[in-house]
Scaffold this motif. Structure first.
Motif, mmCIF file in Angstrom:
data_model
loop_
_atom_site.group_PDB
_atom_site.id
_atom_site.type_symbol
_atom_site.label_atom_id
_atom_site.label_comp_id
_atom_site.label_asym_id
_atom_site.label_seq_id
_atom_site.Cartn_x
_atom_site.Cartn_y
_atom_site.Cartn_z
ATOM 1 N N VAL A 52 11.489 -0.420 -7.355
ATOM 2 C CA VAL A 52 11.021 0.264 -6.155
ATOM 3 C C VAL A 52 9.775 -0.372 -5.555
ATOM 4 O O VAL A 52 9.474 -0.176 -4.385
ATOM 5 N N PHE A 53 9.048 -1.171 -6.334
ATOM 6 C CA PHE A 53 7.772 -1.711 -5.873
ATOM 7 C C PHE A 53 7.849 -3.166 -5.414
ATOM 8 O O PHE A 53 6.882 -3.706 -4.926
ATOM 9 N N GLY A 54 8.955 -3.834 -5.587
ATOM 10 C CA GLY A 54 8.980 -5.258 -5.260
ATOM 11 C C GLY A 54 9.932 -5.544 -4.127
ATOM 12 O O GLY A 54 10.588 -4.652 -3.616
ATOM 13 N N PRO A 55 10.032 -6.827 -3.747
ATOM 14 C CA PRO A 55 9.200 -7.925 -4.251
ATOM 15 C C PRO A 55 7.866 -7.974 -3.532
ATOM 16 O O PRO A 55 7.734 -7.407 -2.455
ATOM 17 N N ALA A 84 2.560 9.056 4.738
ATOM 18 C CA ALA A 84 3.868 9.361 5.324
ATOM 19 C C ALA A 84 4.936 9.073 4.275
ATOM 20 O O ALA A 84 4.874 8.061 3.568
ATOM 21 N N LYS A 85 5.906 9.934 4.170
ATOM 22 C CA LYS A 85 6.935 9.805 3.150
ATOM 23 C C LYS A 85 7.964 8.752 3.556
ATOM 24 O O LYS A 85 8.557 8.831 4.632
ATOM 25 N N LYS A 114 0.846 -1.196 0.000
ATOM 26 C CA LYS A 114 0.000 0.000 0.000
ATOM 27 C C LYS A 114 0.882 1.247 0.000
ATOM 28 O O LYS A 114 1.143 1.862 1.036
ATOM 29 N N GLU A 115 1.300 1.593 -1.212
ATOM 30 C CA GLU A 115 2.200 2.726 -1.405
ATOM 31 C C GLU A 115 1.863 3.447 -2.697
ATOM 32 O O GLU A 115 1.246 2.877 -3.606
ATOM 33 N N LEU A 116 2.309 4.697 -2.770
ATOM 34 C CA LEU A 116 2.101 5.532 -3.951
ATOM 35 C C LEU A 116 3.419 6.208 -4.290
ATOM 36 O O LEU A 116 4.079 6.775 -3.415
ATOM 37 N N LEU A 117 3.814 6.129 -5.564
ATOM 38 C CA LEU A 117 5.054 6.761 -6.021
ATOM 39 C C LEU A 117 4.709 7.983 -6.848
ATOM 40 O O LEU A 117 3.820 7.944 -7.705
ATOM 41 N N LEU A 135 11.832 11.388 -7.212
ATOM 42 C CA LEU A 135 10.776 10.399 -7.104
ATOM 43 C C LEU A 135 10.552 10.175 -5.617
ATOM 44 O O LEU A 135 11.519 9.954 -4.873
ATOM 45 N N CYS A 136 9.304 10.251 -5.182
ATOM 46 C CA CYS A 136 8.995 10.109 -3.755
ATOM 47 C C CYS A 136 8.039 8.947 -3.537
ATOM 48 O O CYS A 136 7.067 8.790 -4.292
ATOM 49 N N LEU A 137 8.298 8.161 -2.509
ATOM 50 C CA LEU A 137 7.442 7.030 -2.161
ATOM 51 C C LEU A 137 6.675 7.369 -0.898
ATOM 52 O O LEU A 137 7.257 7.817 0.093
ATOM 53 N N TRP A 138 5.352 7.145 -0.929
ATOM 54 C CA TRP A 138 4.467 7.493 0.176
ATOM 55 C C TRP A 138 3.707 6.253 0.627
ATOM 56 O O TRP A 138 3.260 5.458 -0.193
ATOM 57 N N ARG A 139 3.564 6.110 1.949
ATOM 58 C CA ARG A 139 2.718 5.036 2.476
ATOM 59 C C ARG A 139 1.256 5.459 2.401
ATOM 60 O O ARG A 139 0.918 6.622 2.606
#
Length: 451
Positions: free
Chosen positions: A425-428, A387-388, A360-363, A378-382
């Motif tokens: 960035v999304f795996g595994p 939250a960053k 459950k994340e958004l890039l 590029l930022c990854l957010w929960r």
């Protein structure tokens, strides 16, 4: 149906009729005609007279009693009891409970892994992208289910095979420029929108153009597939739905935006369309009502152009959107209620958004920033806390576009620094975190609503 008398079900009437009957029994008594229902009725209702079967004599009863009440060593043993089971078999009795506990532990481990996840230290691969147009309003990369990445570099369209690394120059548009590109859902066709209003379909297998779809008179900045429907948004402020199977492809046209349409995304089920415009508005459309130009919602909370749109893969009613330089916000919308769930000020132009299918994340991909530290990140957010988790700073210029691989493990970012960067960035994916329905859980005994 059987032609029976009204009292065919009476035991008395059955006994007085011939042995053969044309109607069947049921799953409890397969053949009622072989039964003496009068005697059965008497046995169930007569409380005084006892009926005995001559074959069941005292010797037989004694043997039966021993079999039921004594074990092989002659010790007392009760076969049919409703007390608690012996200690030796408690484990099997609690099998369902253990499965549920195991499932809970799996989800707990998944949660722990989620919170312990870290961003990669760098990109997995870098590809040169010379002549890529530094234009926020275009959408010129897309990764199809055939594992081929389509990218427009200047007036040329290239196809990069992510498995074999082969590169094909699909075409050179000469005096025109591709401004939008999108693979069909089955990756059989590639749609390309151009600066001079042309919308072209290409056959992926033969690498040949198959038709041109008309309707716009200015550049086509964004396109999106929904089955056999291809939706296009243009600088002429119109959104057109094309049925690519029909000779006259245009099936509906809406003009609600007051500026260029620069973002289009269909929901996963293909019933709802989100469109973003350069007048800072987001419109939400119901496919069944688009011909009447009636929209479901109009969100006006952004303060700059809305190009970045992404539907949540695990909540069909949630939409993420990102605003341009003067806005810099990521907003999460509940499209069923028409409300903004959360808004995060990133202090940077939001050029692209991609949901993580496995966690459950958004890039987000960013461009110009009001804070120097947030340039070109590029930022990854929960999600849902937003939250960053962290940022990736490898691009030397703004991140123009984002898209992800079919398996949802790799994200490619296209920068104005003329590079394509691939990020793991999304795996595994977490083991056992695949989408499982309540019915699947019930059938597998992982969820048991009945004790």
């Amino acid at each position: 149906m059987w032609n029976l008398e009204c009292d065919w079900y009476s035991p008395k009437s059955l006994l007085s009729t011939p042995t053969h009957y044309d109607f069947p029994g049921d799953r409890f008594i397969p053949n009622r005609s072989l039964m003496d229902l009068d005697q059965a009725h008497s046995l169930l209702t007569n409380k005084t007279k006892k009926f005995h079967n001559k074959r069941f004599n005292d010797a037989y009863r004694q043997i039966m009693d021993e079999k039921l009440n004594l074990d092989s060593e002659g010790k007392p043993f009760k076969m049919l009891v409703f007390r608690g089971s012996p200690k030796s078999s408690r484990k099997s009795i609690r099998h369902i409970d253990e499965m549920r506990e195991e499932e809970a532990a799996t989800f707990q481990n998944a949660s722990n892994q989620h919170h312990n996840r870290r961003l990669p230290k760098g990109e997995a691969r870098i590809l040169d992208a010379p002549n890529i147009r530094n234009d926020f309003y275009t959408n010129i990369i897309d990764w199809g289910k055939n594992n081929i990445l389509a990218v427009a570099l200047g007036s040329e369209m290239y196809l990069w095979n992510s498995v074999s690394s082969d590169v094909i120059n699909l075409f050179n548009a000469d005096n025109d420029f591709p401004t939008s590109v999108a693979w069909s859902e089955d990756a059989k066709y590639l749609a390309v929108g151009f600066l001079h209003s042309k919308l072209q379909l290409w056959d992926a297998e033969t690498s040949k153009p198959i038709r041109i779809l008309k309707g716009h008179d200015q550049r086509i900045a964004t396109i999106a597939w929904n089955g056999h429907i291809l939706t296009s948004g243009s600088h002429d402020k119109c959104i057109i739905n094309h049925d690519v199977r029909a000779r006259r492809s245009e099936i509906s046209r809406v003009k609600a935006h007051r500026a260029e349409v620069c973002g289009l995304k269909w929901s996963r089920r293909g019933k709802i369309l989100a469109s973003g415009g350069n007048e800072n508005h987001i419109y939400v459309w119901d496919l069944a009502k688009m011909s009447s130009s009636n929209f479901l919602h109009c969100f006006k909370d952004h303060c700059a152009a809305v190009k970045a749109l992404a539907w949540c893969p695990y909540n069909s009613g949630v939409l993420a959107s990102g605003g341009g330089t003067e806005d810099g916000c990521i907003k999460i919308w509940n499209v069923q209620k028409g409300t903004c769930i959360r808004s995060i000020d990133t202090k940077a132009q939001v050029c692209g958004l991609e949901w993580n299918k496995h966690h459950k994340e958004l890039l987000s991909g960013h461009g110009f920033s009001t804070v120097s530290a947030n340039h070109n990140q590029l930022c990854l957010w929960r999600y849902p806390s937003m939250a960053k988790v962290g940022g990736l700073d490898s691009h030397a210029s703004r991140v123009l576009h984002l898209c992800q691989s079919p398996d949802g493990l790799t994200v490619v970012s296209a920068g104005a620094d003329e590079t394509l960067r691939l990020w793991n960035v999304f795996g595994p994916p977490v083991s056992g975190a695949s989408e499982i329905s309540d019915l699947d859980n019930l059938l597998s005994l992982k969820i048991s609503p009945i004790r």
